[in-house]
Design a protein around this motif. Structure first.
Motif, PDB file in Angstrom:
ATOM      1  N   THR A  50       0.741  17.522 -11.804  1.00  0.00           N
ATOM      2  CA  THR A  50       1.299  18.754 -11.243  1.00  0.00           C
ATOM      3  C   THR A  50       2.810  18.693 -11.205  1.00  0.00           C
ATOM      4  N   ARG A  51       3.348  17.549 -10.799  1.00  0.00           N
ATOM      5  CA  ARG A  51       4.805  17.390 -10.742  1.00  0.00           C
ATOM      6  C   ARG A  51       5.428  17.397 -12.146  1.00  0.00           C
ATOM      7  N   SER A  52       4.680  16.895 -13.117  1.00  0.00           N
ATOM      8  CA  SER A  52       5.220  16.860 -14.486  1.00  0.00           C
ATOM      9  C   SER A  52       5.272  18.249 -15.107  1.00  0.00           C
ATOM     10  N   ALA A  53       4.551  19.213 -14.527  1.00  0.00           N
ATOM     11  CA  ALA A  53       4.489  20.556 -15.101  1.00  0.00           C
ATOM     12  C   ALA A  53       5.853  21.231 -15.117  1.00  0.00           C
ATOM     13  N   PHE A  54       6.652  21.064 -14.023  1.00  0.00           N
ATOM     14  CA  PHE A  54       7.969  21.708 -13.961  1.00  0.00           C
ATOM     15  C   PHE A  54       8.835  21.294 -15.143  1.00  0.00           C
ATOM     16  N   ILE A  55       9.047  19.986 -15.240  1.00  0.00           N
ATOM     17  CA  ILE A  55       9.916  19.461 -16.291  1.00  0.00           C
ATOM     18  C   ILE A  55       9.295  19.690 -17.658  1.00  0.00           C
ATOM     19  N   GLY A  56       7.969  19.573 -17.745  1.00  0.00           N
ATOM     20  CA  GLY A  56       7.296  19.740 -19.019  1.00  0.00           C
ATOM     21  C   GLY A  56       7.489  21.129 -19.604  1.00  0.00           C
ATOM     22  N   ILE A  57       7.334  22.151 -18.779  1.00  0.00           N
ATOM     23  CA  ILE A  57       7.500  23.527 -19.259  1.00  0.00           C
ATOM     24  C   ILE A  57       8.931  23.763 -19.720  1.00  0.00           C
ATOM     25  N   ILE A  58       9.900  23.295 -18.931  1.00  0.00           N
ATOM     26  CA  ILE A  58      11.309  23.431 -19.318  1.00  0.00           C
ATOM     27  C   ILE A  58      11.585  22.655 -20.601  1.00  0.00           C
ATOM     28  N   ALA A  59      10.997  21.462 -20.709  1.00  0.00           N
ATOM     29  CA  ALA A  59      11.228  20.608 -21.882  1.00  0.00           C
ATOM     30  C   ALA A  59      10.654  21.229 -23.152  1.00  0.00           C
ATOM     31  N   ILE A  60       9.571  21.987 -23.037  1.00  0.00           N
ATOM     32  CA  ILE A  60       9.016  22.662 -24.216  1.00  0.00           C
ATOM     33  C   ILE A  60      10.018  23.677 -24.756  1.00  0.00           C
ATOM     34  N   GLY A  61      10.664  24.419 -23.857  1.00  0.00           N
ATOM     35  CA  GLY A  61      11.723  25.323 -24.290  1.00  0.00           C
ATOM     36  C   GLY A  61      12.882  24.565 -24.901  1.00  0.00           C
ATOM     37  N   ALA A  62      13.232  23.427 -24.304  1.00  0.00           N
ATOM     38  CA  ALA A  62      14.334  22.606 -24.820  1.00  0.00           C
ATOM     39  C   ALA A  62      14.014  22.051 -26.206  1.00  0.00           C
ATOM     40  N   THR A  63      12.739  21.850 -26.508  1.00  0.00           N
ATOM     41  CA  THR A  63      12.352  21.355 -27.829  1.00  0.00           C
ATOM     42  C   THR A  63      12.795  22.318 -28.920  1.00  0.00           C
ATOM     43  N   PHE A  64      12.638  23.611 -28.669  1.00  0.00           N
ATOM     44  CA  PHE A  64      13.067  24.618 -29.649  1.00  0.00           C
ATOM     45  C   PHE A  64      14.584  24.624 -29.796  1.00  0.00           C
ATOM     46  N   VAL A  65      15.287  24.558 -28.665  1.00  0.00           N
ATOM     47  CA  VAL A  65      16.752  24.573 -28.705  1.00  0.00           C
ATOM     48  C   VAL A  65      17.285  23.367 -29.466  1.00  0.00           C
ATOM     49  N   ILE A  66      16.775  22.189 -29.160  1.00  0.00           N
ATOM     50  CA  ILE A  66      17.261  20.959 -29.793  1.00  0.00           C
ATOM     51  C   ILE A  66      16.834  20.893 -31.258  1.00  0.00           C
TER      52      ILE A  66
ATOM     53  N   ILE B 251      15.748  16.904 -21.236  1.00  0.00           N
ATOM     54  CA  ILE B 251      16.259  16.335 -22.494  1.00  0.00           C
ATOM     55  C   ILE B 251      15.612  14.983 -22.759  1.00  0.00           C
ATOM     56  N   ALA B 252      15.445  14.184 -21.707  1.00  0.00           N
ATOM     57  CA  ALA B 252      14.803  12.877 -21.862  1.00  0.00           C
ATOM     58  C   ALA B 252      13.373  13.029 -22.365  1.00  0.00           C
ATOM     59  N   ALA B 253      12.633  13.997 -21.811  1.00  0.00           N
ATOM     60  CA  ALA B 253      11.253  14.223 -22.249  1.00  0.00           C
ATOM     61  C   ALA B 253      11.201  14.609 -23.723  1.00  0.00           C
ATOM     62  N   VAL B 254      12.141  15.449 -24.149  1.00  0.00           N
ATOM     63  CA  VAL B 254      12.179  15.883 -25.544  1.00  0.00           C
ATOM     64  C   VAL B 254      12.475  14.709 -26.476  1.00  0.00           C
ATOM     65  N   ILE B 255      13.466  13.891 -26.105  1.00  0.00           N
ATOM     66  CA  ILE B 255      13.870  12.767 -26.954  1.00  0.00           C
ATOM     67  C   ILE B 255      12.779  11.690 -26.992  1.00  0.00           C
ATOM     68  N   ILE B 256      12.202  11.382 -25.836  1.00  0.00           N
ATOM     69  CA  ILE B 256      11.120  10.392 -25.785  1.00  0.00           C
ATOM     70  C   ILE B 256       9.949  10.844 -26.657  1.00  0.00           C
ATOM     71  N   GLY B 257       9.718  12.150 -26.684  1.00  0.00           N
ATOM     72  CA  GLY B 257       8.596  12.692 -27.450  1.00  0.00           C
ATOM     73  C   GLY B 257       8.784  12.688 -28.945  1.00  0.00           C
TER      74      GLY B 257
END
Length: 337
Positions: free
Chosen positions: A54-70, A268-274
Motif C-alpha cells: 500500500t505504501r509503495s503505491a504512492f511512489i509507484g504511481i508517480i514513478a510510472i509517470g516518471a518512466t515516460f518522462v525519463i 527517480i530511484a524506482a525508475v532507475i532501479i527498474g
C-alpha cells in the motif's frame, strides 16, 4: 562458413545481456525479500506485506509517470512539491464544497476531478516551459519544485491544511479499504501499471518516447512532433502525481509544506532501479513497479531490524541510485557495438 561463427557470438552475448537487464530487478527483489525473511520472520506477515504494498503505491504511481518522462529524455524534480500543492488545493476545494453539497460523494468526486485537472495543468506547464522555452528540464522542474512547495506553505499559512472530518470519514476507504482482500491503493497501482505498459510498449506514443529519448534530432527528421510528445509525457506525469495524491489525502486527511518531501528522489530511484536508462531511449514499466516495491521494502526491513537505523533509509536509497546508474553505464558500454 568460418566467417559465420564469429558473427553469431556477439548476438548470443547481446541476448544474454538483454535477459540480465530484464530480469535483474526481479532477481534483486527476490533477494531483498529473502533478506527480509532472514532478518525477521514477521516480514512475510499478511499485515506487513499489505502495508508495504500500500505504501509503495504512492511512489509507484508517480514513478510510472516518471518512466515516460525519463524514457523521452526528460526529468521532473517537482513531483513531490506538486503532490503537496495538489493535496493542499484539493483539501481547500473540498472543504469549500461542504457548505453547498455537504460531506458526501459529490464533494469527493469534484475534489478528485479538480486534483486530476490540476495535475494535468501542472504537467503541461512543466512541458511547455521546457520545450518551447528551450530550457533544461532539470532547471525548469527545479524551479517549479520551489514554486509548488512555496505555494502550499503559503496556502497553509506555514501550518497544516486539514480535511473536513465529515468528508474524511467518507473518503477514508480510498486508502484504508480493500476489494477482494486487496488494498484499493494496490489495485489502482496495478491498473496504472497495466495502462502504462500498454501505452509505452504497444502504442505509437510509446514508440515516439523511445525514439526521442534515443536521439531527439533523428526523431525530428523522422517527422515526430518532439515538443508535443515531450509535453505529453510531463502531462502524463502530472496526472500520475494527481492519482497518487488522491490516494494519499485520505491517509492523513491533511497537507503541509512537508508533504511529499523526497518523493522525487524515490520516484527517480524506482525508475532507475527498474532498468530505465537515465539518459533516455529505454524504459521498463514493470521494472519501475519492482523498483518502487524494492524501495518500500528497504524501509520496511530497516524498521524490522535494529542493525541499521531507519533514519538511514535515505542514505541507502542514495547509494542504490548511484550503484544502479553505474551498473547501467557499465552494461551499456559492454553491449555497445
Amino acid at each position: 562458413m568460418n566467417s559465420a561463427v564469429p558473427d553469431n557470438k556477439p548476438i548470443a552475448r547481446s541476448r544474454a545481456s538483454f535477459d540480465l537487464k530484464t530480469w535483474g530487478p526481479f532477481i534483486a527483489l527476490l533477494a531483498l525479500a529473502l533478506l527480509g525473511v532472514l532478518i525477521n520472520p514477521a516480514f512475510l506477515g499478511l499485515d506487513n506485506l499489505s502495508n508495504m504494498l500500500t505504501r509503495s503505491a504512492f511512489i509507484g504511481i508517480i514513478a510510472i509517470g516518471a518512466t515516460f518522462v525519463i524514457t523521452a529524455g526528460g526529468l521532473d524534480l517537482s513531483v513531490g512539491s506538486m503532490a503537496a500543492f495538489i493535496a493542499g488545493v484539493m483539501i481547500i476545494f473540498m472543504n469549500s464544497l461542504v457548505e453547498q453539497f455537504g460531506p458526501g460523494l459529490t464533494t469527493i468526486l469534484l475534489g478528485i476531478g479538480a486534483s486530476l485537472l490540476l495535475g494535468l495543468c501542472a504537467g503541461f506547464i512543466n512541458g511547455m516551459v521546457t520545450t518551447k522555452g528551450k530550457i533544461e528540464a532539470f532547471i525548469v522542474t527545479l524551479g517549479t519544485m520551489g514554486i509548488y512547495r512555496s505555494l502550499v506553505t503559503y496556502l497553509a499559512d506555514g501550518g497544516t491544511l486539514s480535511l473536513d472530518w465529515g468528508v474524511r470519514d467518507i473518503y477514508r476507504p480510498v486508502y484504508y479499504g480493500s476489494l477482494m482482500g486487496i488494498p484499493i491503493p494496490v489495485l489502482v497501482f496495478l491498473l496504472v501499471a497495466v495502462v502504462g505498459y500498454i501505452l509505452l510498449n504497444h502504442t505509437r506514443f510509446g514508440r515516439y518516447c523511445f525514439a526521442i529519448g534515443s536521439n531527439e534530432k533523428v526523431a525530428e527528421y523522422s517527422a515526430i512532433h518532439v515538443d508535443r510528445i515531450k509535453t505529453m509525457t510531463y502531462m502524463l506525469q502530472g496526472v500520475c502525481v494527481a492519482l497518487a495524491t488522491i490516494i494519499y489525502v485520505p491517509r492523513l486527511g491533511s497537507a503541509s509544506g512537508a508533504t511529499g518531501v523526497l518523493w522525487e528522489l524515490e520516484a527517480i530511484a524506482a525508475v532507475i532501479i527498474g532498468g530505465t536508462v537515465l539518459k533516455g531511449g529505454h524504459g521498463r514499466i514493470w521494472g519501475t513497479v519492482v523498483g518502487a516495491i524494492m524501495l518500500t521494502m528497504i524501509g520496511n526491513i530497516l524498521n524490522l531490524t535494529d542493525a541499521i537505523s531507519n533514519y538511514l533509509n535515505g542514505t541507502v536509497q542514495g547509494i542504490i541510485i548511484i550503484v544502479a546508474v553505474y551498473l547501467q553505464r557499465a552494461s551499456w558500454r559492454k553491449s555497445a557495438p
